[in-house]
Structure formats: structure tokens, C-alpha cells
Design an enzyme around this catalytic site. Structure first.
Site, short mmCIF file in Angstrom:
data_model
loop_
_atom_site.label_atom_id
_atom_site.label_comp_id
_atom_site.label_asym_id
_atom_site.label_seq_id
_atom_site.Cartn_x
_atom_site.Cartn_y
_atom_site.Cartn_z
CD GLU A 151 48.17 31.71 2.26
OE1 GLU A 151 48.71 30.61 2.53
OE2 GLU A 151 47.09 32.08 2.73
CD GLU A 182 45.00 27.55 1.98
OE1 GLU A 182 44.79 26.90 3.01
OE2 GLU A 182 46.11 27.60 1.42
#
Ligand code: P53
Length: 488
Positions: free
Chosen positions: A387, A197
Site C-alpha cells: 500500500e 496491518e
């Protein structure tokens, strides 16, 4: 059939949220080791001892006072210290994943387990050995590891002594760490992600009710630049060491919608995509800063330290695949609204067409398809959703069962939309659901925000047997994998 036979079905965890064993076998501390537990209402705190020797705390994300030193204090519980003790349970855990038929298992390597301070010349042999054992265990079960090199856990020593990612030297430390990973695990690991991220640094400055100023933007963009260069260098070295390596970027994927059809909202929404999502993906996939980068920097009077060599490194270090997390969509509007959402990492206008999780995250499967199609069109590189999942309260029944039909519904709806994106031409090659084994939440530090197919008996105070239990979703996901996504 939407999903090919070789589709990489699996699940994901991260070292600092799962392993525990925070000070075993020579591991050095990371920031999460001085971060307390919180909840949807209460922030996580970072603890320290100030220059007069007095203990104190600040909200996670805020700087500690001048002259203070990060510290583990007696009166607090630090949930990441034990995680779910994956460090001692990995054989049992990987066997359970194999029982579900996992093709891929995403996990991260704790930087401070390999380099306790981060600036050593040689790695800690016990750290290197631990991950070798984990990857051998995966191999034994025919599971392909997907390894995140950095998952938010910069060694605390680098934070304290070098100022973390504000310092250009971090590039070299990271590259040394990444090189060790590529060399040591050559032949055992083929799929890699350089930074988890990576876009969070910039995205969080303006999202969810935050309104950061020039100083924060200067710092954020500079940190990101060093991480881009570190990532690009790692990609080049990873390819030199083994041309078979598939190395990806990893973006926090949020689908943004304009709140109204007012052209001001349409434009604001486009700019949100640029700043939050495309900025990082473009640099990592195309090897250069996008055209709109100058506008973003100028908006906050940002002056970056970028060398000619950096630009060349970026050009030569494009990733092989684009991977992202996806949990929710969010609304961007220039209009006032009373109907607001509040939760952790979730705030802003409420979308009346969607339902929300107990933590305020908008549940939006169609948003995943939108994201996949938009991104594939932009980069035409293989994609992975690394995810996705529902953080929810689970109940362990007397007989050891857990009836998590809400989680099955969430995942089923998202898998259906992935199938439609594939039918629309998107080259989606893998799907690893978040927290396949329950773990400590990154946002709130809670245990009771659970994502797993596998329940871990541990509570928010750290009590529990750490025994593992199969949830209803465990049996459901096994069926999904067995049927190549047909039997949902
Ligand atoms: P938790 C913000 C928004 C969406 C995903 O989050 C995020 C974040 C930042 O934490 O992070 C990812 O545990 C992250 C994982 C994390 C997962 O989402 O707060 O990569 O480490 O656990 C879920 O529910």
C-alpha cells in the site's frame, strides 16, 4: 535498471471498502456495516440499539454499552454497504487494471461472505464462487492475485457472541476460514497475506496523541498474540496445501524520526520502532517474541495467555515475505512543541522539512527508502510495498478526464526511492499502490478521499452512477509498468 523484468507492479483494494453488496448472496455483516461515514473533522460512528431498545452511537473504536446490540439504523448512511460495487463491476475493473499492464492485484476475501457468522462448519458456496470468478478473471488477464485473508473485517457475529479477538476461539475460526481459502483457490492464488496491518492494535494505543492505559494494553497484546498464533497456523497449513504458496505478514509501516538530537529522543524513537514496528515483524518473521517484549509487557503490567503449543506454532509458522503499507513518517520526541499536525490518524510534532496531505499525512518518499533498507537488513526476506499512495480530492471534468498530477508526483517520488533501495541491495519484489480503484476510506469513510488511477462516480452520500473513468495517473502508471519503472 533498478526494477527487474518480473517485478510485480500493481495496485490494492480491500473487500469491505470496495465490494459493496454487503447483504447479497448470503453474506453476513461485518463491523464496517454498522459504521457510518465521517470526514477529516468528524469521526466515524458505530451504531447500536441499547438494552431498552433505544438507538445510539459511539465513536468507532469505542465499545458499545453493556447489553446493546450492533444495528443498522434508518437515519444514517453506511458507505461500506455499497463500497464502489466491485461485487458487480469486477470484470470491468480487472479489465481496466489489465489495460494498465498490472502484474499483481491485491484484494481481500470478506470473511463473512465465506462464513456469514464465522463459526459455521461449512462455507457459503456463493461466497466461495464469487472469489473463484474474480481469480479466474485475473488469470484470464495474466494478473497474479495477492490475497489478504483478514483486512479488519471480522464477522460481526464473532464480535458480538465471542468478544472478537479477545477470545482464543477466534484462532480456530480464522484457521478454518484460511484453510478454506487455501484449498478452494489452490492453483489460482499463490501470494497471501495473513493479517492486514497487524501492528495497528498496539501502535495506535500510543500514536497520534493517544495515551492508552494498562487495560487497553492488556487487551491489545492479548488480541495480537491470538492473531500471531492464527497467522502462524495458517502459514503452516498454507504450505502443507501447496508448497508454492508465498505467505507474508503485513505491517502498517510508518518511519519514525527523533524530534531532536537529545539522547532522550533518540532512545524514545528507538522504543517507538520496537513497539510499533519490530514487535510484530519479529514474531512473524523470526517465529519468537523479541528480547524487548518483556519490557513492553512490564511497562503496562500485561499478563498474557501464552501456551507452550502457541510458542511452537509461532516457531513453525514464520512468514515467507515481509510486506507493509507506507504512507508517511512521524516524529517522536520527549520535548514540548507548539508546531503540531492534526488530521486523521496523524497528529504530533510537525516535521518542518516535509509537506502534508489534506488529511495531515506527512509526504516523505525518502522515509520509504529508510524503511525498506532498515527492514531488509533485519529480516533478509523478500519485501513488498503493498500500500502506498496519496488520498486527495479529485475533480471529474466535463469531458470525463481527471487531472491528478499531485498523485503522479507523489507516486513518482516514492518509486524513485524504491529504486534506490533496490540498488542498495534490498530484495523488493512488488509494489501495489493503495486504492487503485477509488474506494471508501477506512479512516474517515469518505469517498472523496481518493487514491485511484480509476475514478468512481460516487459521492459521500452514496449518490452517483458508479461509472469508472481513467485519471491522468492511469496513463502515467501504464507507462511506468511498460518501461519497468524507467519512464517516470
Ligand atoms: P484511509 C492508519 C494509518 C495508515 C494506514 O487509509 C491505515 C490506517 C488505518 O486505517 O490503514 C491502511 O482509507 C489500510 C487501508 C486504508 C489505507 O491505509 O484512512 O490498510 O484499509 O484504506 C488508507 O485513507
Amino acid at each position: 535498471m533498478s526494477f527487474q523484468e518480473n517485478f510485480l507492479w500493481g495496485g490494492a483494494i480491500a473487500a469491505n471498502q470496495a465490494e459493496g453488496a454487503w447483504n447479497e448472496d448470503g453474506r453476513g455483516p461485518a463491523k464496517t456495516d454498522v459504521t457510518t461515514g465521517g470526514s477529516v473533522k468528524k469521526p466515524r460512528y458505530v451504531t447500536f440499539i441499547d438494552k431498552d431498545g433505544k438507538p445510539g452511537k459511539v465513536i468507532n473504536g469505542q465499545p458499545i454499552p453493556e447489553g446493546a446490540k450492533y444495528a443498522v439504523l434508518d437515519d444514517y448512511y453506511y458507505p461500506n454497504h455499497d463500497g464502489v460495487d466491485f461485487y458487480h463491476h469486477y470484470k470491468e475493473d480487472i479489465a481496466l487494471l489489465a489495460e494498465m499492464g498490472f502484474k499483481m492485484f491485491r484484494l481481500s476475501i470478506s470473511w463473512s461472505r465465506l462464513y456469514p457468522h464465522g463459526d459455521e462448519d461449512q462455507p457459503n458456496p456463493k461466497g466461495v464462487e464469487f472469489y473463484r470468478s474474480v481469480f479466474l478473471e485475473c488469470k484470464k488477464h495474466g494478473i497474479e492475485p495477492l490475497v489478504t485473508i483478514w483486512h479488519f473485517d471480522t464477522p460481526l457475529y464473532l464480535e458480538e457472541h465471542y468478544g472478537g479477538w479477545n477470545n482464543r476461539q477466534l484462532i480456530d475460526f480464522y484457521v478454518r476460514f484460511a484453510t478454506t481459502c487455501f484449498k478452494e483457490y489452490q492453483g489460482l492464488v499463490k501470494y497471501w497475506l495473513t493479517f492486514n496491518e497487524i501492528n495497528n492494535t498496539i501502535m495506535m494505543l500510543n500514536l497520534f496523541g493517544n495515551h492508552a492505559g494498562d487495560k487497553e494494553h492488556q487487551q491489545g497484546y492479548q488480541q495480537l498474540h491470538y492473531q500471531f498464533v492464527a497467522s502462524a497456523k495458517a502459514v503452516q497449513i498454507g504450505h502443507e496445501i501447496d508448497p508454492n504458496n508465498m505467505i507474508g505478514c503485513m505491517i502498517c509501516g510508518i518511519t519514525f524520526y527523533p524530534g531532536t538530537c537529545d539522547p532522550q529522543d533518540i532512545m524514545a524513537n528507538r522504543h517507538m520502532w520496537e513497539k510499533s514496528i519490530f514487535y510484530c515483524g519479529d514474531v512473524q518473521c523470526k517465529g519468537k517474541y523479541p528480547t524487548f517484549a518483556k519490557r513492553l509487557w512490564n511497562e503496562h503490567h500485561v499478563q498474557l495467555d501464552i501456551t507452550e503449543q502457541d510458542l511452537e506454532d509461532l516457531r513453525n509458522g514464520c512468514v515467507d515475505m515481509y510486506t507493509f503499507s507506507y504512507y508517511m513518517s512521524s516524529i517522536e520526541t520527549t520535548h514540548e512543541t507548539d508546531d503540531m499536525v492534526s488530521g486523521n490518524f496523524a497528529a504530533g510534532a510537525r516535521n518542518p522539512y516535509l509537506t502534508y496531505s489534506d488529511w495531515g499525512w506527512a509526504q516523505d518518499p525518502l522515509g520509504l527508502r529508510y524503511y525498506l533498507e532498515m527492514i531488509y537488513d533485519r529480516y533478509e526476506k523478500p519485501l513488498m510495498v503493498v500500500e502506498n499512495g496519496l488520498g486527495a480530492y479529485d475533480t471529474l471534468e466535463e469531458d470525463g478526464s481527471i487531472h491528478d498530477d499531485y498523485r503522479i508526483d507523489y507516486l513518482r517520488d516514492h518509486i524513485k526511492e524504491m529504486g534506490k533501495a533496490i540498488d542498495n541491495g534490498v530484495n523488493l519484489i512488488g509494489y501495489t499502490t493503495w486504492g487503485c480503484i477509488d474506494l471508501v476510506s477506512a479512516g474517515t469513510g469518505e469517498m472523496r478521499k481518493r487514491y485511484g488511477f480509476i475514478y468512481v462516480d460516487k459521492d459521500d452520500q452514496g449518490h452517483g452512477t458508479y461509472n469508472r473513468y481513467r485519471k491522468d495517473s492511469f496513463y502515467w502508471y501504464k507507462k511506468v509498468i511498460e518501461s519497468h519503472g524507467e519512464d517516470l
